[in-house]
Design a protein around this motif. Structure first.
Motif, PDB file in Angstrom:
ATOM      1  N   ASP A 161       0.968  -1.288  -0.041  1.00 32.75           N
ATOM      2  CA  ASP A 161       0.024   0.070  -0.060  1.00 32.75           C
ATOM      3  C   ASP A 161       0.764   1.311   0.077  1.00 32.75           C
ATOM      4  O   ASP A 161       0.495   2.319  -0.465  1.00 32.75           O
ATOM      5  CB  ASP A 161      -0.792  -0.038   1.182  1.00 32.75           C
ATOM      6  CG  ASP A 161      -2.038  -1.156   1.092  1.00 32.75           C
ATOM      7  OD1 ASP A 161      -2.696  -1.373   2.073  1.00 32.75           O
ATOM      8  OD2 ASP A 161      -2.258  -1.523  -0.038  1.00 32.75           O
ATOM      9  N   LEU A 162       1.990   1.129   0.766  1.00 35.48           N
ATOM     10  CA  LEU A 162       2.988   2.297   0.771  1.00 35.48           C
ATOM     11  C   LEU A 162       3.509   2.608  -0.654  1.00 35.48           C
ATOM     12  O   LEU A 162       3.384   3.698  -1.416  1.00 35.48           O
ATOM     13  CB  LEU A 162       4.228   2.071   1.578  1.00 35.48           C
ATOM     14  CG  LEU A 162       5.238   3.010   1.360  1.00 35.48           C
ATOM     15  CD1 LEU A 162       4.961   4.307   2.049  1.00 35.48           C
ATOM     16  CD2 LEU A 162       6.521   2.633   2.273  1.00 35.48           C
ATOM     17  N   VAL A 163       3.730   1.490  -1.404  1.00 30.75           N
ATOM     18  CA  VAL A 163       4.363   1.838  -3.022  1.00 30.75           C
ATOM     19  C   VAL A 163       3.313   2.296  -3.719  1.00 30.75           C
ATOM     20  O   VAL A 163       3.500   3.267  -4.554  1.00 30.75           O
ATOM     21  CB  VAL A 163       4.710   0.468  -3.346  1.00 30.75           C
ATOM     22  CG1 VAL A 163       4.986   0.715  -4.947  1.00 30.75           C
ATOM     23  CG2 VAL A 163       5.963  -0.018  -2.697  1.00 30.75           C
ATOM     24  N   ALA A 164       1.896   1.802  -3.731  1.00 30.12           N
ATOM     25  CA  ALA A 164       0.820   2.425  -4.266  1.00 30.12           C
ATOM     26  C   ALA A 164       0.557   3.764  -4.199  1.00 30.12           C
ATOM     27  O   ALA A 164       0.312   4.602  -4.852  1.00 30.12           O
ATOM     28  CB  ALA A 164      -0.397   1.586  -4.087  1.00 30.12           C
ATOM     29  N   PRO A 184      11.477  -1.458   2.906  1.00 30.81           N
ATOM     30  CA  PRO A 184      11.030  -2.962   2.403  1.00 30.81           C
ATOM     31  C   PRO A 184      11.622  -3.069   0.702  1.00 30.81           C
ATOM     32  O   PRO A 184      11.750  -2.079  -0.016  1.00 30.81           O
ATOM     33  CB  PRO A 184       9.468  -3.042   2.308  1.00 30.81           C
ATOM     34  CG  PRO A 184       9.014  -1.573   2.195  1.00 30.81           C
ATOM     35  CD  PRO A 184      10.078  -0.693   3.004  1.00 30.81           C
ATOM     36  N   SER A 185      11.770  -4.260   0.340  1.00 32.94           N
ATOM     37  CA  SER A 185      12.451  -4.445  -1.037  1.00 32.94           C
ATOM     38  C   SER A 185      11.403  -4.170  -2.093  1.00 32.94           C
ATOM     39  O   SER A 185      11.709  -3.565  -3.069  1.00 32.94           O
ATOM     40  CB  SER A 185      12.642  -6.113  -1.017  1.00 32.94           C
ATOM     41  OG  SER A 185      11.492  -6.674  -0.645  1.00 32.94           O
ATOM     42  N   GLU A 186      10.181  -4.134  -1.678  1.00 32.17           N
ATOM     43  CA  GLU A 186       9.033  -3.726  -2.776  1.00 32.17           C
ATOM     44  C   GLU A 186       9.397  -1.990  -3.142  1.00 32.17           C
ATOM     45  O   GLU A 186       9.307  -1.632  -4.265  1.00 32.17           O
ATOM     46  CB  GLU A 186       7.688  -3.656  -2.091  1.00 32.17           C
ATOM     47  CG  GLU A 186       7.376  -5.076  -1.764  1.00 32.17           C
ATOM     48  CD  GLU A 186       7.443  -5.724  -0.270  1.00 32.17           C
ATOM     49  OE1 GLU A 186       8.440  -5.087   0.266  1.00 32.17           O
ATOM     50  OE2 GLU A 186       6.705  -6.605   0.070  1.00 32.17           O
ATOM     51  N   ILE A 188      12.372  -0.665  -2.805  1.00 36.91           N
ATOM     52  CA  ILE A 188      13.685  -0.358  -3.326  1.00 36.91           C
ATOM     53  C   ILE A 188      13.374  -0.770  -4.811  1.00 36.91           C
ATOM     54  O   ILE A 188      13.973  -0.224  -5.759  1.00 36.91           O
ATOM     55  CB  ILE A 188      14.770  -1.266  -2.618  1.00 36.91           C
ATOM     56  CG1 ILE A 188      14.636  -0.549  -1.108  1.00 36.91           C
ATOM     57  CG2 ILE A 188      15.908  -1.316  -3.523  1.00 36.91           C
ATOM     58  CD1 ILE A 188      15.614  -1.505  -0.199  1.00 36.91           C
ATOM     59  N   ARG A 189      12.497  -1.789  -5.107  1.00 40.78           N
ATOM     60  CA  ARG A 189      12.307  -2.061  -6.603  1.00 40.78           C
ATOM     61  C   ARG A 189      11.592  -1.150  -7.431  1.00 40.78           C
ATOM     62  O   ARG A 189      11.892  -0.800  -8.536  1.00 40.78           O
ATOM     63  CB  ARG A 189      11.632  -3.599  -6.674  1.00 40.78           C
ATOM     64  CG  ARG A 189      12.537  -4.867  -6.337  1.00 40.78           C
ATOM     65  CD  ARG A 189      11.856  -6.084  -6.878  1.00 40.78           C
ATOM     66  NE  ARG A 189      10.631  -6.264  -6.055  1.00 40.78           N
ATOM     67  CZ  ARG A 189      10.695  -6.943  -4.742  1.00 40.78           C
ATOM     68  NH1 ARG A 189      11.472  -7.406  -4.147  1.00 40.78           N
ATOM     69  NH2 ARG A 189       9.408  -7.089  -4.367  1.00 40.78           N
ATOM     70  N   ALA A 190      10.901  -0.637  -6.756  1.00 39.90           N
ATOM     71  CA  ALA A 190       9.983   0.655  -7.247  1.00 39.90           C
ATOM     72  C   ALA A 190      11.015   1.810  -7.558  1.00 39.90           C
ATOM     73  O   ALA A 190      10.396   2.697  -8.579  1.00 39.90           O
ATOM     74  CB  ALA A 190       8.682   1.000  -6.275  1.00 39.90           C
ATOM     75  N   TYR A 191      11.894   2.066  -6.633  1.00 46.21           N
ATOM     76  CA  TYR A 191      12.780   3.259  -7.143  1.00 46.21           C
ATOM     77  C   TYR A 191      14.164   2.889  -7.009  1.00 46.21           C
ATOM     78  O   TYR A 191      14.956   3.303  -6.323  1.00 46.21           O
ATOM     79  CB  TYR A 191      12.341   4.254  -5.847  1.00 46.21           C
ATOM     80  CG  TYR A 191      11.017   4.742  -5.844  1.00 46.21           C
ATOM     81  CD1 TYR A 191       9.985   4.145  -5.188  1.00 46.21           C
ATOM     82  CD2 TYR A 191      10.928   5.828  -6.739  1.00 46.21           C
ATOM     83  CE1 TYR A 191       8.628   4.769  -5.181  1.00 46.21           C
ATOM     84  CE2 TYR A 191       9.387   6.321  -6.662  1.00 46.21           C
ATOM     85  CZ  TYR A 191       8.447   5.721  -5.884  1.00 46.21           C
ATOM     86  OH  TYR A 191       6.997   6.232  -5.942  1.00 46.21           O
ATOM     87  N   PRO A 192      14.468   2.169  -8.020  1.00 48.13           N
ATOM     88  CA  PRO A 192      16.076   1.930  -8.263  1.00 48.13           C
ATOM     89  C   PRO A 192      16.909   3.049  -8.218  1.00 48.13           C
ATOM     90  O   PRO A 192      16.788   4.129  -8.893  1.00 48.13           O
ATOM     91  CB  PRO A 192      15.983   1.130  -9.652  1.00 48.13           C
ATOM     92  CG  PRO A 192      14.789   1.505 -10.469  1.00 48.13           C
ATOM     93  CD  PRO A 192      13.796   1.873  -9.268  1.00 48.13           C
TER      94      PRO A 192
END
Ligand SMILES: Nc1nc2c(c(=O)[nH]1)N[C@@H](CN(C=O)c1ccc(C(=O)N[C@@H](CCC(=O)O)C(=O)O)cc1)CN2
Ligand SMILES: NCC(=O)N[C@@H]1O[C@H](COP(=O)([O-])[O-])[C@@H](O)[C@H]1O
Length: 306
Positions: A161-164, A184-186, A188-192
């Motif tokens: 939900d944070l990424v969204a 979280p890795s989610e 980190i993956r969303a903002y390389p």
């Protein structure tokens, strides 16, 4: 680029000089090719027909109508803020993560307000809804998101939900500034290569799980072997404090330093360094060497890197 100007009486010129948006005056004087005294004497100067492509790109600003105080003439200045360009570079959207007082966040925000950082804070994330950094954000109209969800902060978001939620803000870079939870890795993956953290020691020394706040400075002093410490800014990866180092500063350790005295000395350098690094990322002056090391191109001398 074309802008429509009509300049009226002296009162306008003085209001322009005092106008907080400093982009207007240089544009007027340089584009009108008039000295300030000549400009003052102008009753009306229409710059409508000028083609501004050969003038220094403007920091475009808000669409405004500035009314003269002493006459019914109007300065109608219309230029578009949509991209807010500075030397052709778009203003960057920044997110900041804090857990405490947020002095680093405030330092970068002040640098934005003074025009030294070509960015804007669009959202703050915290694990403590009532921390000083969150209060400062609310006072400055910056939305606050709680992450993660805990017993103490049940309204906090999950990682997904944070990424969204963050995706709605069109974020270019995330700055961690005293945030004490694992990213979280989610995310980190969303903002390389787009998440930075500031740590109050010279990494890799005195970093990792358990090394935060005053604990870091106590460990430096207890080690005895250090004549110096200092802050590090690094890119964030899945583990605490192991990401690629971007910037460091040296701060002397005095022989009878308390942890609080060392913390204060390091913090002063943190504020300066984070504002400089924020300026570099917003101006797209960070490049990646072939060996994967990020370096900052000097603003003053494009041939110099640090
Ligand atoms: N994925 C990453 N997340 C975070 C990083 C990072 O490098 N990668 N940096 C930290 C900031 N930090 C050091 O700079 C740091 C913060 C907190 C801790 C720590 O040990 N935290 C405790 C919990 C503390 C608390 O809740 O009060 C713990 O995890 O047990 C170490 C280093 C931010 N996130
Ligand atoms: N390991 C993370 C860590 O220790 N971060 C440190 O917390 C302080 C936050 O101060 P601030 O909230 O006033 O910016 C800063 O000194 C920062 O380096």
């Amino acid at each position: 680029m074309e802008a429509l100007f009509s300049v009226c009486s002296n009162s306008l010129f003085s209001s322009l000089q005092n106008h907080k948006n400093k982009t207007l005056l240089p544009f007027l004087t340089s584009d009108s090719r008039l000295s300030s005294s000549q400009l003052k004497s102008q009753s009306r100067v229409s710059l409508k027909s000028h083609d501004f492509h050969d003038f220094p790109p403007l920091v475009a600003s808000r669409r405004r109508v500035l009314k003269c105080r002493s006459s019914n003439e109007q300065l109608e200045t219309s230029f578009d803020e949509s991209e807010s360009l500075k030397n052709g570079v778009r203003r960057k959207n920044l997110a900041v993560f804090v857990s405490g007082g947020g002095s680093n966040f405030r330092a970068v925000h002040q640098a934005i307000l003074s025009g030294d950082v070509h960015g804007r804070f669009v959202v703050l994330v915290t694990n403590k809804h009532d921390c000083g950094g969150a209060q400062y954000a609310r006072e400055n109209g910056i939305p606050v998101i709680i992450y993660p969800s805990t017993k103490k902060e049940p309204e906090g978001l999950s990682s997904n939900d944070l990424v969204a939620a963050l995706s709605t803000y069109k974020i270019d870079f995330i700055l961690l500034a005293g945030y004490l939870k694992l990213i979280p890795s989610e995310l980190i993956r969303a903002y390389p290569n787009s998440i930075l953290n500031i740590h109050p020691s010279l990494l890799p020394a005195f970093g990792g799980k358990g090394y935060y706040g005053t604990k870091v400075h106590k460990a430096v002093i207890a080690s005895g072997a250090r004549r110096y410490s200092g802050p590090t800014i690094h890119f964030v990866d899945e583990n605490y404090d192991t990401g690629r180092i971007l910037a460091q500063r040296i701060v002397p350790v005095v022989v009878n330093d308390t942890a609080e005295e060392l913390a204060a000395r390091v913090l002063r350098q943190e504020h300066k360094m984070y504002a400089e690094v924020a300026a570099a990322i917003c101006e797209e002056r960070v490049i990646w060497r072939e060996d994967g090391v990020p370096i900052i191109r000097s603003k003053a001398d494009p041939e110099h890197y640090s």
